[in-house]
Design a protein around this motif. Structure first.
Motif, PDB file in Angstrom:
ATOM      1  N   ILE A  79     -13.579  22.285   1.663  1.00 45.07           N
ATOM      2  CA  ILE A  79     -13.848  21.925   3.050  1.00 45.07           C
ATOM      3  C   ILE A  79     -12.961  20.719   3.370  1.00 45.07           C
ATOM      4  N   PRO A  80     -12.494  20.577   4.627  1.00 41.81           N
ATOM      5  CA  PRO A  80     -11.525  19.515   4.963  1.00 41.81           C
ATOM      6  C   PRO A  80     -12.185  18.149   5.137  1.00 41.81           C
ATOM      7  N   VAL A  81     -12.800  17.696   4.065  1.00 42.47           N
ATOM      8  CA  VAL A  81     -13.405  16.371   3.965  1.00 42.47           C
ATOM      9  C   VAL A  81     -12.653  15.629   2.873  1.00 42.47           C
ATOM     10  N   PHE A  82     -12.215  14.411   3.174  1.00 44.09           N
ATOM     11  CA  PHE A  82     -11.313  13.699   2.288  1.00 44.09           C
ATOM     12  C   PHE A  82     -11.914  12.347   1.902  1.00 44.09           C
ATOM     13  N   PRO A  83     -12.768  12.315   0.881  1.00 42.39           N
ATOM     14  CA  PRO A  83     -13.460  11.066   0.535  1.00 42.39           C
ATOM     15  C   PRO A  83     -12.540   9.992  -0.018  1.00 42.39           C
ATOM     16  N   SER A  84     -11.358  10.373  -0.489  1.00 48.26           N
ATOM     17  CA  SER A  84     -10.425   9.372  -1.015  1.00 48.26           C
ATOM     18  C   SER A  84      -9.044   9.582  -0.411  1.00 48.26           C
ATOM     19  N   ARG A  85      -8.497   8.505   0.138  1.00 51.14           N
ATOM     20  CA  ARG A  85      -7.130   8.476   0.650  1.00 51.14           C
ATOM     21  C   ARG A  85      -6.534   7.137   0.230  1.00 51.14           C
ATOM     22  N   ALA A  86      -5.230   7.107  -0.001  1.00 43.99           N
ATOM     23  CA  ALA A  86      -4.615   5.841  -0.407  1.00 43.99           C
ATOM     24  C   ALA A  86      -3.101   5.934  -0.308  1.00 43.99           C
ATOM     25  N   PHE A  87      -2.496   4.859   0.163  1.00 43.86           N
ATOM     26  CA  PHE A  87      -1.052   4.730   0.057  1.00 43.86           C
ATOM     27  C   PHE A  87      -0.723   4.385  -1.394  1.00 43.86           C
ATOM     28  N   ARG A  88       0.270   5.050  -1.955  1.00 47.73           N
ATOM     29  CA  ARG A  88       0.528   4.919  -3.379  1.00 47.73           C
ATOM     30  C   ARG A  88       1.709   4.009  -3.716  1.00 47.73           C
ATOM     31  N   HIS A  89       2.064   3.140  -2.792  1.00 44.83           N
ATOM     32  CA  HIS A  89       3.096   2.153  -3.101  1.00 44.83           C
ATOM     33  C   HIS A  89       2.611   1.161  -4.151  1.00 44.83           C
ATOM     34  N   THR A  90       1.290   1.005  -4.275  1.00 45.95           N
ATOM     35  CA  THR A  90       0.738   0.109  -5.295  1.00 45.95           C
ATOM     36  C   THR A  90       0.491   0.821  -6.619  1.00 45.95           C
ATOM     37  N   SER A  91       0.885   2.077  -6.742  1.00 44.42           N
ATOM     38  CA  SER A  91       0.599   2.845  -7.957  1.00 44.42           C
ATOM     39  C   SER A  91       1.782   2.907  -8.911  1.00 44.42           C
ATOM     40  N   ILE A  92       2.871   2.212  -8.573  1.00 36.56           N
ATOM     41  CA  ILE A  92       4.064   2.245  -9.417  1.00 36.56           C
ATOM     42  C   ILE A  92       4.251   0.853 -10.014  1.00 36.56           C
ATOM     43  N   TYR A  93       4.062   0.752 -11.332  1.00 39.01           N
ATOM     44  CA  TYR A  93       4.127  -0.525 -12.052  1.00 39.01           C
ATOM     45  C   TYR A  93       5.356  -0.516 -12.951  1.00 39.01           C
ATOM     46  N   VAL A  94       6.075  -1.629 -12.978  1.00 45.20           N
ATOM     47  CA  VAL A  94       7.329  -1.667 -13.714  1.00 45.20           C
ATOM     48  C   VAL A  94       7.423  -2.932 -14.549  1.00 45.20           C
ATOM     49  N   ARG A  95       8.233  -2.846 -15.599  1.00 46.48           N
ATOM     50  CA  ARG A  95       8.635  -4.040 -16.340  1.00 46.48           C
ATOM     51  C   ARG A  95       9.611  -4.816 -15.457  1.00 46.48           C
TER      52      ARG A  95
ATOM     53  N   LEU B 139       6.437  -2.136  -8.415  1.00 48.74           N
ATOM     54  CA  LEU B 139       7.820  -1.828  -8.069  1.00 48.74           C
ATOM     55  C   LEU B 139       8.180  -2.461  -6.732  1.00 48.74           C
ATOM     56  N   PHE B 140       7.274  -2.316  -5.758  1.00 47.12           N
ATOM     57  CA  PHE B 140       7.494  -2.898  -4.431  1.00 47.12           C
ATOM     58  C   PHE B 140       6.870  -4.298  -4.418  1.00 47.12           C
ATOM     59  N   ASP B 141       7.679  -5.312  -4.221  1.00 47.90           N
ATOM     60  CA  ASP B 141       7.162  -6.681  -4.240  1.00 47.90           C
ATOM     61  C   ASP B 141       6.113  -6.904  -3.164  1.00 47.90           C
ATOM     62  N   ASP B 142       6.264  -6.233  -2.020  1.00 51.78           N
ATOM     63  CA  ASP B 142       5.268  -6.294  -0.953  1.00 51.78           C
ATOM     64  C   ASP B 142       4.858  -4.860  -0.629  1.00 51.78           C
TER      65      ASP B 142
END
Length: 322
Positions: A68-84, A193-196
């Motif tokens: 069913i078109p119910v979306f309990p979780s949504r998120a921008f994933r720019h904060t999901s990329i972690y780097v050395r 990865l993205f500083d901001d």
């Protein structure tokens, strides 16, 4: 019913919003446990589902759940990329040729992150060497068997290792996943990865109008076959619960969440995304789902490109109007 403990669902938990004709028993579980049990054993009658895993099973015509078109979780994933931060990865294109860890290759967060890297910065999945392991616990399996393109390099981490430990030790260059790894911080030279990332996500939304969908709600197929009224009824209840949540959040005489500046943030979000900034339904989310499903297929996760309508029961694609 198994679903995460979200503000937009709590009016269902506490009984303020009823599901017509249903007397539910709620299990408030983590997404990882819900998805594992749902896709391995179909344990739940109604539950939150990974959009990616759901798309895999839908494309193969063997999904035990009807969406069913119910979306309990949504998120921008720019904060999901972690780097050395000591590897010269100062821009997304610098990830080419690097070793990047993923807890599962087909996770929805990772599909969106790879879509972002490819559409916005020209970094294709084949440009990266992927390493799979649990973020904090070793031995995490892929929930669903995958048949990836031949040019995608994916290997399992050494036995007993975790992605957070490998990133801290410098054995991988980056990590993509939905949870912040415990190694995150300057002491381990690990950052975003993205500083901001907020500024990057705002720019992305202004240009694409995409607020990424992570999870959908599914009802076990045999229940829908026996009770065809269920999908529309459950969707109606989730939508009502979300409206109650939005009203409470906007009542700032005493704020409902431990977050300073909530009034300003609500105002800014509505200015950017409109009053229904966390929309349910196929219509306002078609372009989001089309983008996801296009990348899901091109990344080799679904054997065919699924149309958004295929994800949802027909009765949830339209609503009564007075």
């Amino acid at each position: 019913m198994a679903v995460g403990d979200y503000d937009r669902v709590r009016p269902l938990f506490d009984g303020e919003v009823q599901i017509d004709g249903v007397d539910p028993v709620f299990l408030r579980l983590s997404p990882e446990e819900i998805f594992f049990r749902a896709f391995r054993h179909a344990d739940f009658d109604i539950c939150e589902l990974s959009l990616s895993s759901f798309a895999v099973k839908t494309a193969r015509n063997d999904c035990p759940y009807v969406g069913i078109p119910v979306f309990p979780s949504r998120a921008f994933r720019h904060t999901s990329i972690y780097v050395r931060k000591d590897r010269g990865i100062d821009a997304p294109a610098a990830l080419k040729g690097k070793r990047v860890g993923v807890p599962e290759y087909q996770l929805t967060a990772n599909v969106w992150a790879r879509a972002l890297l490819e559409d916005e910065y020209g970094v294709r999945p084949a440009d990266i060497e992927w390493v799979r392991a649990g973020i904090e616990q070793p031995g995490r399996p892929e929930k669903i068997k995958l048949d990836l393109p031949g040019d995608v390099m994916l290997s399992d981490a050494p036995e007993g290792r975790t992605l957070s430990g490998m990133l801290a030790a410098g054995e991988i260059d980056a990590l993509i996943g939905p949870r912040i790894p415990s190694c995150f911080g300057p002491e381990n030279k690990v950052g975003w990865l993205f500083d901001d990332p907020r500024a990057a996500a705002l720019d992305y939304y202004r240009r694409t109008r995409i607020f990424p969908i992570m999870h959908v709600v599914g009802i076990r197929r045999d229940l829908v076959d026996n009770h065809p009224w269920l999908p529309a009824t459950v969707a109606k209840a989730f939508d009502a619960a979300k409206r109650v949540c939005a009203d409470r959040l906007s009542d700032t005489s005493a704020t409902k969440v431990m977050l300073p500046f909530i009034e300003e943030q609500i105002h800014e979000v509505k200015e950017l995304m409109g009053e229904d900034y966390w929309s349910y339904g196929l219509g306002p989310n078609r372009h989001v789902l089309e983008t996801f499903l296009r990348h899901h297929h091109s990344q080799g996760l679904s054997p065919r490109q699924v149309a958004p309508e295929e994800l949802f029961h027909p009765s949830t694609l339209e609503t009564a109007v007075i």
